[in-house]
Design an enzyme around this catalytic site. Structure first.
Site, PDB file in Angstrom:
ATOM      1  N   GLY A  70       0.836  -1.197   0.000  1.00  0.00           N
ATOM      2  CA  GLY A  70       0.000   0.000   0.000  1.00  0.00           C
ATOM      3  C   GLY A  70       0.866   1.240   0.000  1.00  0.00           C
ATOM      4  N   GLU A 109      -3.355   2.855   5.533  1.00  0.00           N
ATOM      5  CA  GLU A 109      -3.174   3.870   4.478  1.00  0.00           C
ATOM      6  C   GLU A 109      -4.029   5.109   4.745  1.00  0.00           C
ATOM      7  OE1 GLU A 109      -0.690   3.538   2.671  1.00  0.00           O
ATOM      8  OE2 GLU A 109      -0.394   1.419   3.075  1.00  0.00           O
TER       9      GLU A 109
HETATM   10 NI    NI Z   1       2.566   3.157   5.633  1.00  0.00          NI
END
Ligand code: NI
Length: 172
Positions: A49, A138
């Site tokens: 991510g 995230e």
């Molecule tokens: Ni991170």
């Protein structure tokens, strides 16, 4: 059109990682190029991510790919968690902005998210397991939060010391 390029990733404790991202306005060529650059950057770094914050763009955009084959990118523009399970679990996390550091963070085991995809279409995602952890990690970046901030001050200081050493070694 220019070819995608690998972007520099900000490293903790860079203060720019604590910037709160603003919503993406139009999904135009600039945003599409940014998505392509971020995908290349994430795959090159072997990450699952990457938030725009980590490449010093402070807009609400994250990309994720938790697939084995590394061929199922998820693009989340202006994502919002609409539901998070009260049930939580601690799992080990890492971050491209905190190289070589892994530690346990407690997160909801399942979440529901609304976001736009790269075409500007609204998508609803129900996630559990690794994807749920990754989404929460995230989206924290977009709020200026790095996972090590969930750890004790003692651990965080140790991490800062270790990363300062890693940065010095890199410059050699
Ligand atoms: Ni991170």
């Amino acid at each position: 059109m220019t070819a995608p390029k690998i972007l520099p990733i900000l490293r903790y404790p860079d203060p720019r990682l604590h910037t709160v991202a603003k919503p993406v306005g139009a999904i135009d060529q600039r945003i599409r190029s940014l998505i392509d650059d971020m995908l290349l950057t994430m795959y090159d770094a072997n990450g699952i991510g990457l938030a725009a914050t980590q490449v010093n763009v402070h807009e609400r955009l994250v990309i994720i790919d938790v697939s084995e084959e590394r061929d199922a990118p998820l693009v989340l523009i202006n994502p919002e968690i609409t539901w998070a399970s009260p049930e939580k679990q601690k799992a080990e996390e890492g971050c491209l902005s905190v190289p070589e550091i892994y530690d346990g963070v407690e997160r909801s085991v399942a979440v529901k998210v609304t976001a736009l995809d790269a075409n500007g279409t609204t998508q609803q995602i129900e996630a559990e397991g690794l994807l749920a952890v990754c989404i929460q990690h995230e989206l924290d970046h977009l709020l200026g939060k790095v996972f090590v901030e969930y750890l004790s001050p003692l651990k965080r200081n140790r991490i800062k010391t270790k990363l300062a050493k890693v940065a010095r070694d890199d410059k050699r």
